[in-house]
Scaffold this active site. Structure first.
Site, short mmCIF file in Angstrom:
data_model
loop_
_atom_site.label_atom_id
_atom_site.label_comp_id
_atom_site.label_asym_id
_atom_site.label_seq_id
_atom_site.Cartn_x
_atom_site.Cartn_y
_atom_site.Cartn_z
N ASN A 208 -27.37 17.96 48.19
CA ASN A 208 -28.34 17.66 47.14
C ASN A 208 -28.06 19.01 46.24
O ASN A 208 -27.39 20.43 46.55
CB ASN A 208 -29.61 17.84 47.88
CG ASN A 208 -30.14 16.39 48.34
OD1 ASN A 208 -29.51 15.43 47.87
ND2 ASN A 208 -31.06 16.42 49.49
N PRO A 304 -31.62 12.39 60.31
CA PRO A 304 -32.96 12.31 61.03
C PRO A 304 -33.75 12.77 60.26
O PRO A 304 -33.65 13.78 59.29
CB PRO A 304 -32.75 13.39 62.35
CG PRO A 304 -31.45 14.05 61.88
CD PRO A 304 -30.79 12.88 60.84
N ASP A 305 -35.23 12.59 60.43
CA ASP A 305 -36.08 13.13 59.25
C ASP A 305 -36.85 14.45 59.88
O ASP A 305 -37.77 14.27 60.91
CB ASP A 305 -37.29 11.86 59.23
CG ASP A 305 -38.38 12.52 57.87
OD1 ASP A 305 -38.72 13.61 57.81
OD2 ASP A 305 -38.64 11.50 57.16
N ILE A 306 -36.54 15.60 59.45
CA ILE A 306 -36.83 16.76 60.15
C ILE A 306 -38.40 17.04 60.01
O ILE A 306 -39.21 17.38 60.96
CB ILE A 306 -36.04 18.00 59.76
CG1 ILE A 306 -34.47 17.68 59.89
CG2 ILE A 306 -36.53 19.24 60.43
CD1 ILE A 306 -33.77 18.80 59.36
N LEU A 307 -38.91 16.91 58.57
CA LEU A 307 -40.00 17.33 58.62
C LEU A 307 -41.08 16.22 59.42
O LEU A 307 -42.21 16.79 60.08
CB LEU A 307 -40.49 16.93 57.06
CG LEU A 307 -41.99 17.09 56.61
CD1 LEU A 307 -42.48 18.51 56.90
CD2 LEU A 307 -42.05 16.85 55.06
N LYS A 338 -45.93 10.86 50.40
CA LYS A 338 -45.04 11.54 51.30
C LYS A 338 -45.71 12.24 52.47
O LYS A 338 -45.42 12.17 53.55
CB LYS A 338 -44.02 12.45 50.52
CG LYS A 338 -42.84 13.07 51.53
CD LYS A 338 -41.86 13.98 50.87
CE LYS A 338 -41.02 14.51 51.46
NZ LYS A 338 -39.90 15.42 51.02
#
Length: 398
Positions: A208, A304-307, A338
């Site tokens: 990003n 993986p979705d860390i948050l 979100k």
């Protein structure tokens, strides 16, 4: 900031002990009184005479010194300091600390103190990576011990990797943050920052467009308020913040592992721009064009979705979890959705459309979304955004 402060400096046995002499000088330049304690192993690398001359103080060495111990000197030393610093902190010293051993002056002082302790580890890379050392580190962090470093680089033994003691000025910054009297003193805050790089092959990757500037500014602002900050960063463009524990990673999976290893924390701020996908069939060698116009077939997998992972933890979840939402349209609506989807407490949303110049720029314009609704902040420098957010976090943590 250090004028009138008293630092008890324990010098362990290792080649990095020579840096401790410069550390004494740097601390005294800033007005601190440095009381040195030399371990027996430390004396093999620096002499009591040079240490005493630089500190302009007596060097303490022996637990069973009749003169000092007539008035329980080890208790007095451990309580008079504003901060206890161990530099270098060897694997042996950290093992004693984690196990609660007290069989020499240094380990007894560390057991007897009621002040904060900051350690600057220094050892061979294999010793640093050994499971026993890593277990001891987790124990010490759980006990509230602060860490600065180690850095990565060439070792005196010829090997390369993590284990080099932090530089004296890095340790000074960590000392200043540890001693700072601020509303976040005694709190541990985890911050993620920068992009992640997901390899396609050894020379190409998916990433990003994040410079890491906002996350770095947040870490600095939290440390300035007295927090102990663990800073997990991808390959960012900006210099790492001083006075915080820095963990460098490359991929989203490495970032998740580093975040989980840094917990528990009182608050977590997820400012990193984590790549949503990785290439599951990444090549181990550089992909070549075949000259026939055929394209490589890339198979993508979701990262993986860390948050969300941290927000939904049943045990050990930080009291305050703050996410970031970089949007290009319908900023408030998308960020609000979100926040609900991820389960975090706050979302800091911003418009990163190319015309805003925010991604990679020096300024930011954010909307902070909480249970109370959406609060739009005016456009300002990223340092100012960080300071305002750090103040809000301090207020939320009480």
């Amino acid at each position: 900031m250090l004028a009138g402060k008293r630092v008890l400096l324990i010098i362990g046995g290792g080649i990095a002990a020579f840096k401790s002499l410069d550390l004494i000088r740097r601390l005294r330049e800033r007005g601190a009184t440095v009381v040195p304690v030399l371990t027996r192993a430390g004396e093999e690398f620096v002499t009591p005479l040079s240490t005493s001359a630089l500190a302009a103080q007596k060097v303490y060495r022996d637990l069973f010194d009749l003169t000092d111990e007539a008035e329980m000197g080890h208790i007095e030393l451990s309580r008079d300091a504003d901060l206890v610093v161990v530099a270098p902190a060897t694997a042996d010293l950290m093992g004693k600390m984690a196990a609660g051993l007290a069989n020499d002056l240094a380990s007894t002082l560390l057991m007897a103190t009621d002040k904060r302790v900051l350690v600057a580890p220094a050892m061979n890379v294999r010793m640093w990576e050994h499971p026993a050392t890593q277990r001891n580190i987790e124990t010490l962090k759980g006990d509230g011990v602060l860490f600065v470093g180690p850095n990565e680089g060439n070792m005196a033994c010829g090997e390369f990797g993590p284990g080099r003691m932090a530089e004296p000025l890095e340790i000074v910054a960590a000392v200043e943050a540890a001693i700072a009297d601020g509303p976040l003193k005694g709190k541990h805050v985890l911050v993620t920052s920068g992009p992640t790089h997901e390899p396609i092959d050894p020379v190409r990757y998916i990433a990003n467009r994040s410079s890491g500037a906002q996350g770095t500014a947040i870490a600095r602002a939290l440390a300035a308020l007295g927090a102990r900050v663990t800073f997990v960063t991808g390959p960012a463009d900006v210099a790492r913040p001083e006075g915080v524990q820095v963990i460098e990673v490359q991929t989203a999976r490495e970032m998740l592992a580093a975040v989980q290893g840094a917990l528990p924390a009182d608050a977590a701020v997820f400012a990193a721009a984590v790549a949503d996908w990785r290439v599951e069939n990444a090549s181990g060698s550089k992909m070549k064009k075949d000259g026939k116009g055929s394209l490589p077939e890339l198979v993508f997998a979701e990262n993986p979705d860390i948050l969300a992972t941290v927000s939904r933890m049943e045990k050990g979840r930080p009291a305050l979890v703050v996410g970031f939402a970089a949007e290009t349209d319908d900023v408030v609506e998308n960020a609000t959705a979100k926040r609900k989807r991820k389960g975090c407490d706050w979302i800091v949303a911003n418009d990163v459309s190319p015309e805003t110049g925010i991604m990679g720029g020096d300024e930011n314009a954010v909307v902070v979304i909480t249970d109370d609704g959406a609060e739009a902040w005016p456009r300002m420098g990223k340092d100012q955004v960080a300071q305002r957010l750090a103040a809000a976090i301090a207020e939320a943590l009480g």
